[in-house]
Design an enzyme around this catalytic site. Sequence first.
Site, PDB file in Angstrom:
ATOM      1  CB  CYS A   1     -12.633   2.207  -3.974  1.00  0.00           C
ATOM      2  SG  CYS A   1     -13.532   0.742  -3.763  1.00  0.00           S
TER       3      CYS A   1
ATOM      4  CB  CYS B   1     -17.620   4.495  -7.551  1.00  0.00           C
ATOM      5  SG  CYS B   1     -16.824   3.095  -8.047  1.00  0.00           S
TER       6      CYS B   1
ATOM      7  CG  HIS C   1     -10.064  -1.135  -7.774  1.00  0.00           C
ATOM      8  ND1 HIS C   1      -9.464  -0.180  -6.998  1.00  0.00           N
ATOM      9  CD2 HIS C   1     -11.447  -1.012  -7.710  1.00  0.00           C
ATOM     10  CE1 HIS C   1     -10.557   0.264  -6.356  1.00  0.00           C
ATOM     11  NE2 HIS C   1     -11.513  -0.149  -6.604  1.00  0.00           N
TER      12      HIS C   1
END
EC number: 2.3.1.9
Length: 393
Positions: A90, A379, A349
């Site tokens: 990510c 994160c 996302h």
Amino acid sequence: MSNPSIVIASAARTAVGSFNGAFGNTLAHELGAAAIKAVLERAGVEAGEVDEVILGQVLPAGEGQNPARQAAMKAGLPQEKTAWGMNQLCGSGLRAVALGMQQIATGDAKVIVAGGMESMSMAPHCAHLRGGVKMGDYKMIDTMIKDGLTDAFYGYHMGITAENVARKWQLTREEQDEFALASQNKAEAAQKAGRFADEIVPFVVKTRKGDVNVDQDEYIRHGATLDSIAKLRPAFDKEGTVTAGNASGLNDGAAAALLMTEAEAARRGIQPLARIVSWATAGVDPQIMGTGPIPASRKALEKAGWSVADIELVEANEAFAAQACAVNKDLGWDPSIVNVNGGAIAIGHPIGASGARVLNTLLFEMKRRGVSKGLATLCIGGGMGVAMCVERL
């Protein structure tokens, strides 16, 4: 000899598409190409002046050799220029920007395009068949789940790491749902006010009914209420508190930034969006991967010589409300300056692109508000975080 000041000359992103939505049949490199072209056009830089393209991507399976190179070529970069992809889950899109900054700082490049791209919708299923299957059924593996959303060390879904954080930080279901609602409501208000318009480059999708111009984030839920979010069942642990409503989505999109030295921008007559002051990455227990932004942000702030009180705006990726709340609590920053236009719970996302997406959103909101110091952080699965401090000139 001190390192030169590296600036973000321009930035752009596509809209964020819902899973199997507007970009459901669009390959990641096509979205990446649109973001690359946009940052060049916005800065008035020719494609041939770019030394290299660096794009984060978590799910490249089945897309062919080096999708970053495909994106660069599709964006019009000449074949003499190079491109490569990288994967820090990510954090990829933001780490790509840090890598581009480093190449310029060492003198290996003058102009870099860096960012991220992802099509979670197009991530294929796979099977390991090289050894042969003598008889019977054979299980297909969802590469999106396996490579993007499952912890490699404990074998469970990222949602369980959010449950771990919720328990350790004593975060209630109500706290998480209220956070998620605030994200949705802020994003809805921002979208209706046109506050994402400067970030987004329209992307034309060809359909059987004709061309569709996608220039709005698709995932934002207008009219969300606490009651509607509270009705959702736990998604990962039947006794847990993490639901589809207080977690980010599965999404498609791309984002990019154009990097050069401050002196190079001045030579070209470009007014940069900001300069990169510092960046950092840090590791944590994979079981609580969502807390990675806590040490990463502290490291980035220390390198910048800033305190939490110095930050005027924050974009902290919302993988889950639980981890976002824990990050806010531990870092102690003013929640009113965090994700002021909503976050990934509402916007979405697209994992390899999100780092560059949050940076884009931060830069344009800093410009709109006229503030100087901002921080972007995410994160990272496997127990990591990444953060970057930027300052408007």
